[in-house]
Scaffold this motif. Sequence first.
Motif, short mmCIF file in Angstrom:
data_model
loop_
_atom_site.label_atom_id
_atom_site.label_comp_id
_atom_site.label_asym_id
_atom_site.label_seq_id
_atom_site.Cartn_x
_atom_site.Cartn_y
_atom_site.Cartn_z
N LEU A 99 0.73 -1.03 -0.05
CA LEU A 99 0.03 -0.01 0.04
C LEU A 99 0.91 1.08 -0.14
O LEU A 99 2.12 1.23 0.54
CB LEU A 99 -0.90 0.12 1.41
CG LEU A 99 -0.26 -0.05 2.74
CD1 LEU A 99 -1.10 0.82 3.59
CD2 LEU A 99 -0.15 -1.25 2.99
N GLN A 100 0.37 2.34 -0.79
CA GLN A 100 0.86 3.60 -0.50
C GLN A 100 0.12 4.63 0.09
O GLN A 100 0.08 4.78 1.47
CB GLN A 100 1.26 4.17 -1.88
CG GLN A 100 2.51 3.43 -2.45
CD GLN A 100 3.27 3.62 -3.48
OE1 GLN A 100 3.03 4.98 -3.73
NE2 GLN A 100 3.40 2.82 -4.59
N GLY A 102 -2.96 4.09 0.73
CA GLY A 102 -4.06 3.22 1.63
C GLY A 102 -5.50 3.28 1.36
O GLY A 102 -6.38 2.83 1.92
N PHE A 103 -5.73 4.26 0.29
CA PHE A 103 -7.37 4.33 0.09
C PHE A 103 -7.96 3.23 -0.27
O PHE A 103 -9.07 2.91 -0.07
CB PHE A 103 -7.60 5.46 -1.00
CG PHE A 103 -8.79 5.87 -1.02
CD1 PHE A 103 -9.50 6.64 0.02
CD2 PHE A 103 -9.97 5.18 -1.94
CE1 PHE A 103 -10.75 6.97 -0.08
CE2 PHE A 103 -11.12 5.57 -2.07
CZ PHE A 103 -11.61 6.25 -0.92
S1 FES Z 1 -2.44 2.46 -2.27
FE1 FES Z 1 -3.95 1.99 -3.82
S2 FES Z 1 -4.84 3.72 -4.28
FE2 FES Z 1 -3.35 4.43 -2.95
#
Ligand code: FES
Length: 160
Positions: A99-100, A102-103
């Motif tokens: 994840l970055q 996290g959305f």
């Molecule tokens: S981590 Fe998936 S939309 Fe940003």
Amino acid sequence: MTTNVSVTVNGERYDVPDVEPRMLLSDFLRDRLGLTGTHVGCEHGVCGACTILVNGDSVRSCLMLAVQSNGKEIVTVEGLGSPEHLNELQAQFREHHGLQCGFCTPGMLMTGEDLLRKYPLATDEDIREGLSGNLCRCTGYQNIVAAIRSAAAKRSEKAS
Ligand code: FES
Ligand code: FES
């Protein structure tokens, strides 16, 4: 006219009065139960961010009305683990940088959880197909697939 909704979420029973018939399940979880781990992106079934488990199956909570959940068992991302005690899948997302921003992560985790429960021996191809309805704008998917693959391996080690 409003109605009452009785639902079990993450093992806890909720009896909620005055629910509008047109209220989406995603909004119900976030606004009436305070379970904001379920994210809302597109609100029309495309992005997968709102994915939860309903009676053991992954469901887009923006495509279901709250009243349709009456009497059902729901698991949201809050039901997988806690910040202190991540479940194996969450731990592997952290380990593999899955994840970055996290959305998309709650939806990815719930879809991954559904996949691993139903197909414990999922191959990379199965994982990619299973995730095909979840959109991520950040990671490029490689790390998410790696995290789910690793969680599958760890679960099967524990089971053997
Ligand atoms: S981590 Fe998936 S939309 Fe940003
Ligand atoms: S918010 Fe439900 S699929 Fe996008």
